[in-house]
Design an enzyme around this catalytic site. Structure first.
Site, short mmCIF file in Angstrom:
data_model
loop_
_atom_site.label_atom_id
_atom_site.label_comp_id
_atom_site.label_asym_id
_atom_site.label_seq_id
_atom_site.Cartn_x
_atom_site.Cartn_y
_atom_site.Cartn_z
N THR A 168 3.39 -8.41 11.90
CA THR A 168 3.48 -7.08 11.33
C THR A 168 2.79 -6.97 9.99
O THR A 168 3.18 -7.61 9.05
CB THR A 168 4.94 -6.64 11.18
OG1 THR A 168 4.92 -5.33 10.65
CG2 THR A 168 5.73 -7.54 10.32
N GLU A 227 7.34 4.71 7.28
CA GLU A 227 6.91 5.90 6.57
C GLU A 227 7.77 7.11 6.97
O GLU A 227 7.82 7.50 8.14
CB GLU A 227 5.43 6.16 6.86
CG GLU A 227 4.56 5.10 6.19
CD GLU A 227 3.11 5.13 6.61
OE1 GLU A 227 2.30 4.48 5.91
OE2 GLU A 227 2.77 5.74 7.63
N SER A 260 -6.25 10.55 0.38
CA SER A 260 -6.43 11.35 -0.83
C SER A 260 -5.74 10.71 -2.02
O SER A 260 -5.03 9.74 -1.89
CB SER A 260 -5.89 12.75 -0.62
OG SER A 260 -4.51 12.71 -0.33
N ASN A 276 0.85 10.40 6.12
CA ASN A 276 -0.38 10.06 6.82
C ASN A 276 -1.42 11.16 6.81
O ASN A 276 -2.62 10.90 6.93
CB ASN A 276 -0.05 9.61 8.25
CG ASN A 276 0.54 8.22 8.25
OD1 ASN A 276 -0.16 7.26 8.03
ND2 ASN A 276 1.84 8.13 8.45
N LYS A 315 4.40 -7.01 3.42
CA LYS A 315 4.14 -5.60 3.18
C LYS A 315 4.00 -4.93 4.53
O LYS A 315 3.54 -5.52 5.51
CB LYS A 315 2.90 -5.38 2.32
CG LYS A 315 1.57 -5.79 2.92
CD LYS A 315 0.89 -4.79 3.80
CE LYS A 315 0.71 -3.45 3.14
NZ LYS A 315 0.01 -2.49 4.09
N THR A 352 0.86 -1.19 0.00
CA THR A 352 0.00 0.00 0.00
C THR A 352 0.90 1.24 0.00
O THR A 352 1.23 1.76 -1.05
CB THR A 352 -0.97 0.01 1.19
OG1 THR A 352 -0.26 -0.28 2.40
CG2 THR A 352 -2.06 -1.04 1.01
#
Length: 408
Positions: free
Chosen positions: A193, A280, A408, A403, A182, A156
């Site tokens: 995880t 991230e 969006s 995040n 992932k 993702t």
């Protein structure tokens, strides 16, 4: 939205094919992102399965059904949907999962309980049944694909595909493990995880496979964190097809059992590290090594308190050797600790020993260490023999950007 490849990314390894496990991918269109988003892996009859699942009590129907089905120990198929987690979707979400299981089981002629489904993505939107059905139909007709293609499909916010492999000798038979995972955010597994899958051609009894996976999980996936948030969908499954033809592994006494368990642990550790490297916004990979605790479990909890501290993580992002923040995190962990026995170091250099800053402490080599991408924080509690290492990443502006724009 696309994100830049993590500076900590690793190249995808050459993963061997696993006899009895055939991956295929298709486009279900769960999101408008112009890529395949459904992975289907067909498994040979008699494949053993084991799993560990999130402890998040708001888990998805995929997790609930997977937890139930793994108890019967056999699998014929895996389906992974990307772009929609199908979590917090009530009976509609559960019906969508059952429809997938029924569609695949009818095609394979197996029990519905032998079909395992995972979904990942936005929470709160029921998985569209029509898209799922069309995606499954396309996957069933698709040509087999590589593990790298499968790894890309299950992602993702991941910025690179993640895989690992290992091998072991069971008697005179070589068994092989290939695995994909992932995960990038919402990573603080209290078991596993995000979504990870291990495939092996070894013949392994389901109960022993579960014991091996649970032990590997405890020392790998349950020792990583990106942001202290435990996903609603976390799942790690191991599938053993038995195609290698080794004498089945049924317990720790089986010849080659130790070698297999070590190979599984190696694969899980590699996968866990890759998830942290794709945290991230991550710029630095951080190992927190805790020793001198009253027990290994206590050491792990202290390590996670440090690894989850926004103040510690932002200090590392800023390349600041602020060891006072590490002291703070140790003290808030809720575990036995003694200020006057505590020692803190970075990159093998002690900044404080037994509750006192070292009088000859030179911050220059520590500052040089913190400018690198591989960071180590050492903590010695001075209380006992317990030790653990946990892994995390720094906290940067990139995490907020990803995040804030996630939907969006």
């Amino acid at each position: 939205m696309a994100h830049e490849r993590s500076p900590l990314a690793q190249p995808f390894p050459a993963l061997p094919a696993i006899a009895g496990a055939t991956p295929r991918i298709a486009r279900a269109g769960y999101k408008d992102w112009g890529r395949c988003d459904l992975t289907f892996v067909e498994l040979a009859e008699g494949t053993a399965v084991a799993g560990v699942f999130t402890r998040n009590v708001c888990c998805s129907s995929e997790v609930e059904l997977g937890r139930q089905n793994v108890a019967q120990g056999r699998a014929r198929a895996l389906v992974v949907n990307a772009g929609n987690s199908n979590a917090f979707t009530g009976y509609r979400g559960r019906e969508a999962v059952k429809a997938i299981m029924e569609q695949v089981s009818a095609h394979l002629g197996c029990a519905r309980e032998e079909v395992f489904v995972s979904s990942t993505g936005v929470i709160g939107v029921p998985l569209p049944k029509d898209k799922a059905r069309a995606g499954i139909e396309a996957a069933l007709l698709a040509q087999p694909c590589s593990w790298e293609e499968a790894a890309n499909t299950i992602g993702t916010t991941d910025t690179f595909a993640k895989g690992a492999t290992a091998a072991a000798m069971v008697g005179d038979v070589k068994v092989t493990l290939s695995a994909i995972i992932k995960g990038s955010g919402m990573i603080a597994p209290d078991m596993a995880t995000m979504l990870g899958y291990v495939f092996t051609d070894a013949a392994v009894d389901p109960a022993f496979l579960q014991a091996c996976l649970s032990d590997a999980n405890r020392r790998t996936f349950s020792c990583i964190t990106v942001d202290s948030d435990t996903s609603t969908s976390d799942t790690v499954l191991a599938f053993a097809t038995g195609a290698a033809g080794n004498a089945p592994l049924v317990s720790v006494e089986s010849p080659g059992a130790d070698a297999f368990a070590a190979a599984l642990h190696e694969v899980c550790r590699s996968l866990a590290h890759l998830v942290v490297r794709d945290g991230e916004g991550a710029q630095k990979f951080i190992a927190v090594a805790v020793s001198g605790a009253v027990s290994d479990d206590s050491a792990r909890r202290v390590g996670l308190a440090i690894a989850n501290s926004p103040l510690v993580k932002t200090a590392i992002a800023g390349e600041d050797a602020n060891w006072g923040r590490v002291v703070m995190a140790v003290g808030k962990a809720g575990e036995p600790a003694d200020r006057d026995r505590l020692s803190i170091g970075f990159g093998g250099i002690w900044a404080a020993r037994e509750g006192q800053p070292l009088p000859d402490y030179d911050e220059a080599p520590v500052a040089a260490h913190l400018k690198g991408q591989e960071i180590t924080i050492e903590v010695d509690l001075g209380l006992g023999e317990g030790r653990a290492t946990v892994w995390t990443c720094d906290l940067t502006h990139g995490y907020i950007a990803i995040n804030a724009d996630y939907r969006s």
